[in-house]
Enzyme design. Structure first.
Site, PDB file in Angstrom:
ATOM      1  N   ASP A  38       2.862   3.362  19.213  1.00 18.13           N
ATOM      2  CA  ASP A  38       1.766   3.303  20.164  1.00 18.13           C
ATOM      3  C   ASP A  38       1.252   4.738  20.318  1.00 18.13           C
ATOM      4  OD1 ASP A  38       0.184   2.331  22.356  1.00 18.13           O
ATOM      5  OD2 ASP A  38       1.641   3.246  23.699  1.00 18.13           O
ATOM      6  N   LEU A  39       0.054   4.918  20.820  1.00 22.56           N
ATOM      7  CA  LEU A  39      -0.487   6.284  20.963  1.00 22.56           C
ATOM      8  C   LEU A  39      -0.478   6.758  22.421  1.00 22.56           C
ATOM      9  CD1 LEU A  39      -1.987   8.796  19.845  1.00 22.56           C
ATOM     10  CD2 LEU A  39      -4.103   7.519  20.133  1.00 22.56           C
ATOM     11  N   ASP A  40      -1.325   6.097  23.233  1.00 17.66           N
ATOM     12  CA  ASP A  40      -1.498   6.551  24.621  1.00 17.66           C
ATOM     13  C   ASP A  40      -0.206   6.354  25.398  1.00 17.66           C
ATOM     14  OD1 ASP A  40      -4.335   7.164  24.455  1.00 17.66           O
ATOM     15  OD2 ASP A  40      -4.617   5.016  24.231  1.00 17.66           O
ATOM     16  N   LYS A  74      -1.933  -0.626  31.010  1.00 17.18           N
ATOM     17  CA  LYS A  74      -1.451   0.146  29.856  1.00 17.18           C
ATOM     18  C   LYS A  74      -1.361  -0.737  28.614  1.00 17.18           C
ATOM     19  CE  LYS A  74       1.188   3.686  32.243  1.00 17.18           C
ATOM     20  NZ  LYS A  74       2.536   4.070  32.661  1.00 17.18           N
ATOM     21  N   GLY A  75      -1.917  -0.251  27.504  1.00 16.59           N
ATOM     22  CA  GLY A  75      -1.833  -0.973  26.233  1.00 16.59           C
ATOM     23  C   GLY A  75      -2.827  -2.114  26.103  1.00 16.59           C
ATOM     24  N   THR A 104      -2.467  10.767  27.262  1.00 15.28           N
ATOM     25  CA  THR A 104      -3.829  10.301  27.535  1.00 15.28           C
ATOM     26  C   THR A 104      -3.863   9.131  28.511  1.00 15.28           C
ATOM     27  OG1 THR A 104      -3.520   9.139  25.464  1.00 15.28           O
ATOM     28  CG2 THR A 104      -5.054  10.998  25.441  1.00 15.28           C
ATOM     29  N   SER A 130      -2.097   1.300  17.958  1.00 16.05           N
ATOM     30  CA  SER A 130      -2.724   1.591  19.255  1.00 16.05           C
ATOM     31  C   SER A 130      -3.876   0.632  19.486  1.00 16.05           C
ATOM     32  CB  SER A 130      -3.254   3.023  19.264  1.00 16.05           C
ATOM     33  OG  SER A 130      -4.069   3.225  20.395  1.00 16.05           O
ATOM     34  N   ALA A 131      -3.994   0.173  20.732  1.00 17.94           N
ATOM     35  CA  ALA A 131      -5.118  -0.699  21.087  1.00 17.94           C
ATOM     36  C   ALA A 131      -6.409   0.100  21.226  1.00 17.94           C
ATOM     37  CB  ALA A 131      -4.803  -1.404  22.407  1.00 17.94           C
ATOM     38  N   SER A 132      -6.292   1.420  21.150  1.00 13.48           N
ATOM     39  CA  SER A 132      -7.452   2.260  21.441  1.00 13.48           C
ATOM     40  C   SER A 132      -8.359   2.482  20.238  1.00 13.48           C
ATOM     41  CB  SER A 132      -7.003   3.620  21.970  1.00 13.48           C
ATOM     42  OG  SER A 132      -8.141   4.440  22.138  1.00 13.48           O
ATOM     43  N   GLU A 173       6.855   2.174  22.383  1.00 12.20           N
ATOM     44  CA  GLU A 173       5.832   1.801  23.371  1.00 12.20           C
ATOM     45  C   GLU A 173       6.118   2.356  24.763  1.00 12.20           C
ATOM     46  OE1 GLU A 173       3.167   0.360  24.421  1.00 12.20           O
ATOM     47  OE2 GLU A 173       2.340  -0.488  22.602  1.00 12.20           O
ATOM     48  N   ASP A 174       5.058   2.539  25.555  1.00 17.96           N
ATOM     49  CA  ASP A 174       5.244   2.911  26.966  1.00 17.96           C
ATOM     50  C   ASP A 174       4.791   1.779  27.892  1.00 17.96           C
ATOM     51  OD1 ASP A 174       2.467   3.256  26.347  1.00 17.96           O
ATOM     52  OD2 ASP A 174       2.259   4.324  28.244  1.00 17.96           O
ATOM     53  N   LYS A 211      -2.274  -6.750  22.687  1.00 14.64           N
ATOM     54  CA  LYS A 211      -0.914  -6.773  23.223  1.00 14.64           C
ATOM     55  C   LYS A 211      -0.965  -7.599  24.505  1.00 14.64           C
ATOM     56  CE  LYS A 211      -0.423  -2.028  21.542  1.00 14.64           C
ATOM     57  NZ  LYS A 211      -0.309  -0.600  21.842  1.00 14.64           N
TER      58      LYS A 211
HETATM   59  P1  B16 Z   1     -10.009   2.374  24.229  1.00 12.83           P
HETATM   60  P2  B16 Z   1      -2.365   2.346  23.396  1.00 12.83           P
HETATM   61  C1  B16 Z   1      -4.451   1.642  24.881  1.00 12.83           C
HETATM   62  O1  B16 Z   1      -3.881   2.485  23.938  1.00 12.83           O
HETATM   63  C2  B16 Z   1      -4.355   2.236  26.269  1.00 12.83           C
HETATM   64  O2  B16 Z   1      -3.007   2.233  26.722  1.00 12.83           O
HETATM   65  C3  B16 Z   1      -5.180   1.420  27.235  1.00 12.83           C
HETATM   66  O3  B16 Z   1      -5.119   2.004  28.520  1.00 12.83           O
HETATM   67  C4  B16 Z   1      -6.628   1.354  26.745  1.00 12.83           C
HETATM   68  O4  B16 Z   1      -7.426   0.558  27.598  1.00 12.83           O
HETATM   69  C5  B16 Z   1      -6.642   0.766  25.326  1.00 12.83           C
HETATM   70  O5  B16 Z   1      -5.822   1.574  24.490  1.00 12.83           O
HETATM   71  C6  B16 Z   1      -8.024   0.712  24.735  1.00 12.83           C
HETATM   72  O6  B16 Z   1      -8.493   2.016  24.567  1.00 12.83           O
HETATM   73  O7  B16 Z   1     -10.827   2.040  25.416  1.00 12.83           O
HETATM   74  O8  B16 Z   1      -9.906   3.853  23.946  1.00 12.83           O
HETATM   75  O9  B16 Z   1     -10.395   1.579  23.000  1.00 12.83           O
HETATM   76  O10 B16 Z   1      -1.465   2.564  24.571  1.00 12.83           O
HETATM   77  O11 B16 Z   1      -2.287   0.959  22.779  1.00 12.83           O
HETATM   78  O12 B16 Z   1      -2.304   3.458  22.374  1.00 12.83           O
HETATM   79 MG    MG Z   2       0.550   3.104  25.430  1.00 11.55          MG
END
Ligand code: B16
Ligand code: MG
Length: 227
Positions: free
Chosen positions: A13-15, A49-50, A21, A120-122, A175-176, A151
């Protein structure tokens, strides 16, 4: 639990795991929740989160009993506003935002020939990795835009193993987020939860802080699990 010697790859996972972040995500969502008149809480912050951008907005609206108050177009505008805020907060972020021990851990994984991928979901993860100077470790990334389910669905972590040509059993997911640990577990990988053990009680291995993430600690935890 599978044996440490059978592990060939790590899916990250990233964030909140690699980079600090998640505080910026929370800050940007908190600002939007205030604007929408939705009560912010630590519990809401944890639950976000996630979770993908649009699903996060839906959860905030539901928490405030406002899930039927906005059109899709309005929701997309609010999500874009949160993202613009988040990107603003990211400006000037550099390698000092890498969480404790992560740079050494990634280097040790590379040295020991483990395969690495990002789950990462981001949608901002390529940008974040570049800014942190860690993009070289992650040529293999799951593109969240290609996912059917976010997730806690297993899809993202299952794909994280697939892109490495490994089976889920050969991978450890890190993961966090509660939703992320659930995703790792249902994908059939070994899960490491970073953070509050009460929130992440379903993880196979728990560490309270990223500085505890070392191959020696993971080996020890897996050997205990073998009994
Ligand atoms: P974005 P992860 C997730 O990243 C974040 O934890 C979550 O807070 C955020 O809403 C999601 O990514 C989407 O991110 O808006 O930048 O596309 O924890 O899966 O690395
Ligand atoms: Mg995370």
């Amino acid at each position: 639990m599978v044996k440490f010697k059978d592990i060939k790859g790590f899916v990250f996972d990233l964030d909140g795991v690699i980079a600090d972040t998640s505080v910026y995500h929370s800050q940007a969502w908190h600002q939007l929740a205030d604007e929408l008149g939705v009560q912010w809480s630590d519990e809401l912050a944890d639950n976000l989160k996630g979770v993908s951008r649009m699903d996060s907005l839906e959860l905030i609206l539901k928490t405030g009993g406002k899930e039927n108050d906005y059109t899709q177009e309005e929701k997309e505008k609010y999500a874009a506003k949160k993202n613009a805020n988040y990107l603003d907060l990211l400006k000037g972020m550099d390698s000092s935002a890498i969480l404790p021990g992560i740079a050494d851990f990634l280097a040790s994984l590379e040295e020991n020939n483990y395969k690495l991928s990002l789950a990462s979901a981001s949608k901002n993860s390529p940008l974040v990795l570049e800014q942190l100077g860690l993009a070289k470790y992650f040529p293999e990334k799951v593109d969240p835009a290609t996912l059917k389910h976010g997730k806690p669905d297993p899809e993202i972590f299952a794909r994280g193993a697939e892109v490495l040509d490994l089976t889920p059993e050969q991978c450890i997911g890190v993961e966090d987020a509660k939703a992320g640990v659930e995703s790792i577990n249902s994908a059939g990988e070994t899960s490491i939860g970073i953070g509050d053990v009460n929130v992440l009680s379903e993880a196979d291995i728990n560490f309270t802080n990223t500085s505890e993430l070392t191959l020696a600690n993971i080996k020890k935890a897996m050997e205990v699990g073998e009994g």
